[in-house]
Design a protein around this motif. Structure first.
Motif, short mmCIF file in Angstrom:
data_model
loop_
_atom_site.label_atom_id
_atom_site.label_comp_id
_atom_site.label_asym_id
_atom_site.label_seq_id
_atom_site.Cartn_x
_atom_site.Cartn_y
_atom_site.Cartn_z
N ARG A 75 -13.08 -6.27 -41.73
CA ARG A 75 -13.84 -6.09 -42.97
C ARG A 75 -13.41 -4.81 -43.69
N THR A 76 -13.25 -3.74 -42.93
CA THR A 76 -12.84 -2.48 -43.53
C THR A 76 -11.47 -2.59 -44.19
N ALA A 77 -10.54 -3.20 -43.48
CA ALA A 77 -9.19 -3.35 -44.02
C ALA A 77 -9.18 -4.26 -45.25
N ALA A 78 -9.98 -5.32 -45.23
CA ALA A 78 -10.04 -6.23 -46.38
C ALA A 78 -10.61 -5.51 -47.60
N ARG A 79 -11.66 -4.74 -47.41
CA ARG A 79 -12.26 -4.01 -48.53
C ARG A 79 -11.29 -2.96 -49.08
N ASP A 80 -10.56 -2.30 -48.18
CA ASP A 80 -9.58 -1.30 -48.63
C ASP A 80 -8.51 -1.93 -49.52
N THR A 81 -8.20 -3.20 -49.27
CA THR A 81 -7.14 -3.88 -50.01
C THR A 81 -7.49 -4.08 -51.48
N VAL A 82 -8.78 -4.12 -51.80
CA VAL A 82 -9.18 -4.38 -53.20
C VAL A 82 -9.84 -3.17 -53.86
N GLU A 83 -9.79 -2.02 -53.21
CA GLU A 83 -10.45 -0.83 -53.76
C GLU A 83 -9.83 -0.35 -55.07
N ASP A 84 -8.61 -0.74 -55.36
CA ASP A 84 -7.94 -0.27 -56.58
C ASP A 84 -8.16 -1.18 -57.78
N ILE A 85 -8.91 -2.26 -57.60
CA ILE A 85 -9.09 -3.23 -58.68
C ILE A 85 -9.96 -2.65 -59.80
N ARG A 102 -16.71 -3.43 -62.44
CA ARG A 102 -17.60 -4.58 -62.24
C ARG A 102 -16.88 -5.69 -61.46
N LEU A 103 -15.61 -5.89 -61.73
CA LEU A 103 -14.84 -6.87 -60.99
C LEU A 103 -14.65 -6.42 -59.54
N ARG A 104 -14.34 -5.15 -59.38
CA ARG A 104 -14.19 -4.61 -58.03
C ARG A 104 -15.48 -4.80 -57.23
N ALA A 105 -16.61 -4.60 -57.88
CA ALA A 105 -17.89 -4.76 -57.20
C ALA A 105 -18.10 -6.19 -56.72
N VAL A 106 -17.66 -7.16 -57.53
CA VAL A 106 -17.76 -8.56 -57.11
C VAL A 106 -16.93 -8.80 -55.84
N LEU A 107 -15.73 -8.27 -55.83
CA LEU A 107 -14.84 -8.43 -54.67
C LEU A 107 -15.44 -7.77 -53.42
N LEU A 108 -15.89 -6.53 -53.57
CA LEU A 108 -16.42 -5.81 -52.43
C LEU A 108 -17.68 -6.45 -51.90
N ASP A 109 -18.50 -6.96 -52.79
CA ASP A 109 -19.75 -7.61 -52.37
C ASP A 109 -19.45 -8.86 -51.55
N ARG A 110 -18.50 -9.66 -51.99
CA ARG A 110 -18.17 -10.87 -51.24
C ARG A 110 -17.61 -10.53 -49.87
N LEU A 111 -16.77 -9.55 -49.81
CA LEU A 111 -16.18 -9.17 -48.52
C LEU A 111 -17.22 -8.54 -47.59
N GLU A 112 -18.21 -7.88 -48.16
CA GLU A 112 -19.26 -7.28 -47.33
C GLU A 112 -20.12 -8.36 -46.69
N LEU A 120 -11.80 -14.67 -61.71
CA LEU A 120 -10.79 -13.62 -61.54
C LEU A 120 -10.77 -13.11 -60.10
N ALA A 121 -11.96 -12.93 -59.53
CA ALA A 121 -12.05 -12.45 -58.15
C ALA A 121 -11.38 -13.42 -57.20
N ALA A 122 -11.60 -14.72 -57.39
CA ALA A 122 -10.98 -15.71 -56.52
C ALA A 122 -9.47 -15.65 -56.61
N ASP A 123 -8.95 -15.52 -57.82
CA ASP A 123 -7.49 -15.43 -58.01
C ASP A 123 -6.92 -14.19 -57.32
N ILE A 124 -7.62 -13.07 -57.47
CA ILE A 124 -7.15 -11.82 -56.87
C ILE A 124 -7.15 -11.92 -55.35
N LEU A 125 -8.21 -12.46 -54.79
CA LEU A 125 -8.29 -12.59 -53.33
C LEU A 125 -7.15 -13.43 -52.78
N VAL A 126 -6.90 -14.57 -53.39
CA VAL A 126 -5.82 -15.44 -52.91
C VAL A 126 -4.46 -14.77 -53.07
#
Length: 220
Positions: A8-18, A22-32, A99-105
């Motif tokens: 989880r920590t590594a996954a969240r670190d991967t999107v911290e620069d997005i 507000r978009l970053r928050a969507v990504l971090l929330d899903r990964l949390e 957008l979050a789905a596209d970024i994650l994939v």
């Protein structure tokens, strides 16, 4: 740090620069909130009962598989719920989630692109697209088609794990992984999926044992 926390920590670190935030928050929330079962399966397939010793390559593969799953799972949810057909505010939220789905994939695939499972990752994404297209047909078995995602992701996870340590997955291992995923409509926390009997079975099958006396993922 156990495997789920590490994943989880590594996954969240991967999107911290997005950006934007507000978009970053969507990504971090899903990964949390996500089950880390796919990422943990990578660890366990590679390193057995000592995930804390995972090298960087295994961490990257774990995150890659996890992000692809989260992105496709979010895409599946959006396709079924179609939130953009409701209120204007929901349309904005839905746009962010698309957008979050596209970024994650895309970020997940980037981490796997130079590995032995790059082709398998591409096929996982393509198979998901085919299944979701077939799901729209009047006679489609929607629950089965939806669960194919988890089955394909579990297979990708064990492939990513065993190839990280220089071995090829056995057919029995891949079958075990695919069947295991079909026990769940929604993935529970990783600890409920990757149990001690499951760890033992992964080790046996990775070593080439096809003894049918084995517990399935999800045994309590």
């Amino acid at each position: 740090m156990d495997a789920a926390v590490r994943a989880r920590t590594a996954a969240r670190d991967t999107v911290e620069d997005i950006e934007p935030p507000r978009l970053r928050a969507v990504l971090l929330d899903r990964l949390e909130r996500a089950s880390m079962a796919p990422g943990v399966l990578v660890y366990e397939s590679a390193l057995g009962r000592k995930p804390s010793l995972a090298p960087e390559a295994v961490i990257d593969r774990s995150v890659g598989v996890q992000l692809i799953y989260e992105g496709l799972r979010l895409t599946r949810s959006l396709a079924h719920e179609e939130p953009w057909t409701t209120a204007e505010e929901s349309e904005i939220d839905a746009d962010l989630e698309i957008l979050a789905a596209d970024i994650l994939v895309s970020r997940g695939f980037y981490l796997l692109a130079r590995t032995e499972v790059s082709d398998a990752a591409v096929e996982t994404i393509r198979a998901f697209g085919r299944d979701q297209t077939r799901r729209r047909e009047p006679d489609a078995d929607a629950p089965t088609l939806d669960r194919n995602l988890e089955a394909d992701i579990f297979v990708l996870a064990v492939r990513a794990g065993v190839t990280a340590v220089g071995t090829d997955p056995t057919e029995a291992l891949l079958e075990f992984a695919a069947n295991a995923a079909r026990n769940y409509e929604t993935l529970p926390p990783a600890a409920s999926v990757v149990t001690e009997p499951v760890r033992q079975r992964l080790t046996e099958l990775a070593a080439g044992s096809d003894d049918p006396v084995a517990s399935s993922v999800g045994d309590r």
